[in-house]
Design an enzyme around this catalytic site. Structure first.
Site, PDB file in Angstrom:
ATOM      1  N   LYS A  76     -41.905 -46.929 -33.062  1.00  0.00           N
ATOM      2  CA  LYS A  76     -42.238 -48.026 -33.976  1.00  0.00           C
ATOM      3  C   LYS A  76     -42.756 -49.206 -33.155  1.00  0.00           C
ATOM      4  O   LYS A  76     -42.048 -49.717 -32.278  1.00  0.00           O
ATOM      5  CB  LYS A  76     -40.997 -48.452 -34.776  1.00  0.00           C
ATOM      6  CG  LYS A  76     -41.196 -49.735 -35.603  1.00  0.00           C
ATOM      7  CD  LYS A  76     -39.956 -50.121 -36.416  1.00  0.00           C
ATOM      8  CE  LYS A  76     -40.109 -51.495 -37.068  1.00  0.00           C
ATOM      9  NZ  LYS A  76     -38.902 -51.921 -37.808  1.00  0.00           N
ATOM     10  N   ASP A 100     -42.264 -58.844 -36.659  1.00  0.00           N
ATOM     11  CA  ASP A 100     -41.815 -58.544 -38.026  1.00  0.00           C
ATOM     12  C   ASP A 100     -41.308 -59.814 -38.701  1.00  0.00           C
ATOM     13  O   ASP A 100     -40.164 -60.230 -38.504  1.00  0.00           O
ATOM     14  CB  ASP A 100     -40.697 -57.485 -37.971  1.00  0.00           C
ATOM     15  CG  ASP A 100     -40.204 -57.089 -39.363  1.00  0.00           C
ATOM     16  OD1 ASP A 100     -40.862 -57.482 -40.355  1.00  0.00           O
ATOM     17  OD2 ASP A 100     -39.178 -56.389 -39.448  1.00  0.00           O
ATOM     18  N   LYS A 103     -38.301 -62.975 -43.806  1.00  0.00           N
ATOM     19  CA  LYS A 103     -36.995 -63.096 -43.169  1.00  0.00           C
ATOM     20  C   LYS A 103     -36.607 -64.566 -43.059  1.00  0.00           C
ATOM     21  O   LYS A 103     -37.480 -65.430 -43.025  1.00  0.00           O
ATOM     22  CB  LYS A 103     -37.056 -62.516 -41.749  1.00  0.00           C
ATOM     23  CG  LYS A 103     -37.116 -61.006 -41.688  1.00  0.00           C
ATOM     24  CD  LYS A 103     -37.098 -60.522 -40.242  1.00  0.00           C
ATOM     25  CE  LYS A 103     -37.194 -59.014 -40.153  1.00  0.00           C
ATOM     26  NZ  LYS A 103     -36.029 -58.302 -40.707  1.00  0.00           N
ATOM     27  N   ASP A 149     -39.491 -56.003 -32.204  1.00  0.00           N
ATOM     28  CA  ASP A 149     -39.586 -54.908 -33.171  1.00  0.00           C
ATOM     29  C   ASP A 149     -40.588 -53.834 -32.734  1.00  0.00           C
ATOM     30  O   ASP A 149     -40.844 -52.886 -33.460  1.00  0.00           O
ATOM     31  CB  ASP A 149     -39.946 -55.472 -34.550  1.00  0.00           C
ATOM     32  CG  ASP A 149     -39.359 -54.656 -35.695  1.00  0.00           C
ATOM     33  OD1 ASP A 149     -38.437 -53.856 -35.439  1.00  0.00           O
ATOM     34  OD2 ASP A 149     -39.843 -54.811 -36.830  1.00  0.00           O
ATOM     35  N   ASP A 177     -40.057 -55.956 -46.121  1.00  0.00           N
ATOM     36  CA  ASP A 177     -39.376 -56.017 -44.814  1.00  0.00           C
ATOM     37  C   ASP A 177     -38.949 -54.621 -44.336  1.00  0.00           C
ATOM     38  O   ASP A 177     -38.541 -54.455 -43.203  1.00  0.00           O
ATOM     39  CB  ASP A 177     -38.172 -56.957 -44.907  1.00  0.00           C
ATOM     40  CG  ASP A 177     -37.706 -57.434 -43.536  1.00  0.00           C
ATOM     41  OD1 ASP A 177     -38.405 -57.146 -42.542  1.00  0.00           O
ATOM     42  OD2 ASP A 177     -36.642 -58.088 -43.475  1.00  0.00           O
ATOM     43  N   GLU A 198     -40.725 -52.246 -43.353  1.00  0.00           N
ATOM     44  CA  GLU A 198     -42.096 -51.875 -42.970  1.00  0.00           C
ATOM     45  C   GLU A 198     -42.143 -50.804 -41.895  1.00  0.00           C
ATOM     46  O   GLU A 198     -43.134 -50.085 -41.786  1.00  0.00           O
ATOM     47  CB  GLU A 198     -42.849 -53.127 -42.483  1.00  0.00           C
ATOM     48  CG  GLU A 198     -42.627 -53.512 -41.009  1.00  0.00           C
ATOM     49  CD  GLU A 198     -41.185 -53.851 -40.658  1.00  0.00           C
ATOM     50  OE1 GLU A 198     -40.430 -54.213 -41.577  1.00  0.00           O
ATOM     51  OE2 GLU A 198     -40.813 -53.729 -39.471  1.00  0.00           O
ATOM     52  N   ARG A 223     -40.568 -47.962 -41.536  1.00  0.00           N
ATOM     53  CA  ARG A 223     -40.699 -46.606 -42.101  1.00  0.00           C
ATOM     54  C   ARG A 223     -42.083 -46.380 -42.679  1.00  0.00           C
ATOM     55  O   ARG A 223     -42.572 -45.263 -42.706  1.00  0.00           O
ATOM     56  CB  ARG A 223     -39.582 -46.386 -43.137  1.00  0.00           C
ATOM     57  CG  ARG A 223     -39.603 -47.371 -44.260  1.00  0.00           C
ATOM     58  CD  ARG A 223     -38.284 -47.429 -45.030  1.00  0.00           C
ATOM     59  NE  ARG A 223     -37.291 -48.299 -44.377  1.00  0.00           N
ATOM     60  CZ  ARG A 223     -36.077 -48.509 -44.857  1.00  0.00           C
ATOM     61  NH1 ARG A 223     -35.682 -47.933 -45.976  1.00  0.00           N
ATOM     62  NH2 ARG A 223     -35.234 -49.291 -44.194  1.00  0.00           N
TER      63      ARG A 223
HETATM   64  N1  BES Z   1     -37.007 -54.646 -37.793  1.00  0.00           N
HETATM   65  C1  BES Z   1     -36.088 -54.715 -38.875  1.00  0.00           C
HETATM   66  C2  BES Z   1     -34.697 -54.174 -38.506  1.00  0.00           C
HETATM   67  C3  BES Z   1     -33.894 -55.026 -37.582  1.00  0.00           C
HETATM   68  C4  BES Z   1     -33.259 -56.157 -38.045  1.00  0.00           C
HETATM   69  C5  BES Z   1     -33.707 -54.656 -36.270  1.00  0.00           C
HETATM   70  C6  BES Z   1     -32.480 -56.921 -37.200  1.00  0.00           C
HETATM   71  C7  BES Z   1     -32.938 -55.404 -35.428  1.00  0.00           C
HETATM   72  C8  BES Z   1     -32.324 -56.543 -35.881  1.00  0.00           C
HETATM   73  C9  BES Z   1     -36.606 -53.886 -40.046  1.00  0.00           C
HETATM   74  O1  BES Z   1     -37.976 -53.890 -40.212  1.00  0.00           O
HETATM   75  C10 BES Z   1     -36.022 -54.481 -41.273  1.00  0.00           C
HETATM   76  O2  BES Z   1     -36.331 -55.591 -41.567  1.00  0.00           O
HETATM   77  N2  BES Z   1     -35.170 -53.730 -41.967  1.00  0.00           N
HETATM   78  C11 BES Z   1     -34.528 -54.186 -43.123  1.00  0.00           C
HETATM   79  C12 BES Z   1     -34.542 -53.073 -44.133  1.00  0.00           C
HETATM   80  C13 BES Z   1     -34.076 -53.503 -45.490  1.00  0.00           C
HETATM   81  C14 BES Z   1     -35.092 -54.420 -46.128  1.00  0.00           C
HETATM   82  C15 BES Z   1     -33.874 -52.261 -46.336  1.00  0.00           C
HETATM   83  C16 BES Z   1     -33.085 -54.564 -42.750  1.00  0.00           C
HETATM   84  O3  BES Z   1     -32.483 -53.849 -41.952  1.00  0.00           O
HETATM   85  O4  BES Z   1     -32.622 -55.588 -43.229  1.00  0.00           O
HETATM   86 ZN    ZN Z   2     -39.090 -54.152 -38.519  1.00  0.00          ZN
HETATM   87 MN    MN Z   3     -38.663 -55.517 -41.349  1.00  0.00          MN
END
Ligand code: BES
Ligand code: ZN
Ligand code: MN
Length: 489
Positions: A260, A265, A272, A283, A342, A344, A346
């Site tokens: 990824k 992000d 966020k 990210d 968010d 994104e 996947r």
């Molecule tokens: N890059 C983030 C995941 C992340 C968050 C990694 C904090 C490390 C620290 C990912 O893209 C994301 O935002 N995931 C969301 C998914 C949710 C919207 C289902 C998350 O984990 O909050």
């Molecule tokens: Zn992300």
């Molecule tokens: Mn995200």
């Protein structure tokens, strides 16, 4: 830094530093006893006085009026555990790096690490010393840290046939350093185009490596509607970067790593919160670990076929960005309702996985992604999350994790979780709700890897250290990935 085999004894060394391994209770190795004798009991006195306690990771520099400096390396109690050994070599490496010495001699004779052989110890030693050199000052205008590395040579007492172990550890250390650098670079520098250029640079280092980079037009042509739904929100064009390392037999199906590479992000329209958002430059650490693994593989020149794929894009809010409720069609025809922009990672990975399967007919696929906050909450910074339904692949990855001491923990991926991704309006939704967030993200990816030997590593907690003075990329899981691939040889 050069790692050289040596037959010298610590007492005869005419260089600038000797590394003296010490245990916290009783028995010292024959090597350190000999040094103690040569120094008329000086070391024994330090230990008796408790000036040096020799706990695992303790390390101290002692300047000497005559002869090389002493670098005391605390191992803790015998027998030495793998974790203590790693603390010890990291401690000594840090002390050597902070000193003005340009070389040192180390002798591990008599140190047995529980469950591991000498080859393992030599690899970890080289990895730790190589790693200690890492520093990030690319962006300081006048850095005090900007001085060149003083440490040039580490001489290691070991048999003539052990150079390959030192080389292996060093190559892993260099791959980690490269991964850390890419992660630590600011997001206005480390863009998708920058990562593509880095891949091209790697290709100049080895005849075995060729890169293919898909731009957005090409991805449009291929029907990668899911990937493009993320990249279109940013003025930075997305890139699908494919690095083909063909060291094995022609025609052998390659092993593929997919990273990824969200170079920043923001969350997109599902923005966020502001606090700590700078860390979302990390990210792209999955991508960075794939590039780092490629670098290590080039140095090891391993005779296998493997491909590193990086799905690189920036996730931004804009007039072109996806909105919650948008439905897009992935390359394999699956329609996806984007309920949260968010989620994104996947969305870019699913098209990368379809493309990988179509193009390479891989022997195995492992994706590496900073995918979910839920994984970070579940496992903290200790373990990467491992998801797979393939027992053999799970065993291989966990074995690689164990030997490299790059911890990973298996998390569930049963079919029962799949229904959490149901959508009223499309084939699937891109989020699964509040529960089991790391697993539903893995479930989403599993829809694009049916029938494949596939595993997913969620490195949200392990790819970087958060906040304050500690903030920085870790270089994980390069050790795990390299050991996994090396075991295929
Ligand atoms: N890059 C983030 C995941 C992340 C968050 C990694 C904090 C490390 C620290 C990912 O893209 C994301 O935002 N995931 C969301 C998914 C949710 C919207 C289902 C998350 O984990 O909050
Ligand atoms: Zn992300
Ligand atoms: Mn995200």
């Amino acid at each position: 830094m050069q790692f050289k085999l040596s037959q010298a004894s610590l007492n005869d060394y005419s260089g600038q530093a000797i590394i003296v391994p010490l245990t916290s209770k009783g028995d010292q190795t024959a090597v350190s006893q000999a040094v103690d004798k040569n120094l008329n009991g000086f070391i024994g006195q330090l230990l008796n006085n408790k000036d040096f306690k020799a706990k695992a990771g303790d390390s101290q520099l002692i300047p000497m009026a005559n002869g090389p400096r002493l670098i005391l390396m605390g191992l803790g109690e015998l027998p030495v555990t793998p974790g203590d050994f790693i603390k010890a070599v990291n401690g000594a490496a840090k002390t050597l790096k902070a000193s003005a010495a340009s070389d040192a001699l180390v002798d591990l004779a008599g140190i047995e690490v529980q469950g591991h052989d000498q080859d393992w110890a030599l690899r970890q030693l080289a990895q730790a010393f190589q790693n200690s050199l890492y520093h990030f000052d690319e962006c300081k205008s006048k850095s005090e840290d900007n001085k060149p590395d003083t440490v040039q040579t580490l001489n290691v007492v070991a048999g003539n046939d052990k150079q390959s172990q030192l080389d292996f550890g060093q190559a892993v250390g260099k791959g980690m350093a490269y991964t850390k650098k890419l992660g630590d670079l600011p997001p206005n520098v480390a863009t998708p185009a920058y990562l593509a250029d880095e891949a091209d640079k790697l290709a100049t280092l080895s005849d075995k490596l060729t890169t293919h980079i898909l731009d957005e037009d090409k991805m449009e042509e291929l029907g990668m509607g899911s990937f493009l739904s993320v990249s279109k929100g940013s003025i930075e064009p997305g890139k699908m970067i494919c690095m083909e390392y063909m060291g094995g037999k022609k025609g052998d199906a390659p092993h593929v790593l997919v990273g990824k590479g969200i170079t920043f992000d923001t969350g997109g329209i599902s923005l966020k919160p502001g606090a700590g958002m700078d860390e979302m430059k990390y990210d792209m650490c999955g991508a960075a670990s794939v590039l780092g693994t490629v670098l290590t593989m080039i140095q090891l020149d391993l005779p296998i076929n493997f491909v590193g794929v990086v799905a690189a894009a920036e996730n931004m809010p804009s007039g072109h960005a996806s909105k919650p409720g948008d439905i897009v069609t992935a390359m394999n025809g699956t329609t996806i309702e984007i309920l949260n922009t968010d989620a994104e990672g996947r969305l870019v990975l699913c098209d990368a996985l379809t493309y990988t399967i179509d193009t390479y007919k891989p022997a195995s696929i492992v994706d590496i992604a900073t995918l979910t906050g839920a994984c970070l909450m579940a496992l903290g910074g200790v373990n990467s999350g491992l998801f797979t339904q393939d027992e053999d692949l799970a065993a291989e990855l966990l074995a690689a994790s164990e030997t490299s001491r790059d911890a990973a923990w298996r998390l569930p991926l049963q079919d029962e979780y799949q229904e959490l991704l149901d959508s009223n309006f499309a084939d699937i939704a891109n989020i699964g709700g509040r529960l089991a967030g790391a697993t539903t993200a893995a479930c989403f990816l599993s829809r694009f890897t049916k029938g494949q030997k596939w595993a997913h590593l969620d490195i949200a907690g392990t790819a970087w250290n958060s906040g304050g003075k500690n903030k920085g990329a870790t270089g994980r899981p390069v050790p795990l990935l390299v050991n996994y691939l090396a075991a295929k040889v």
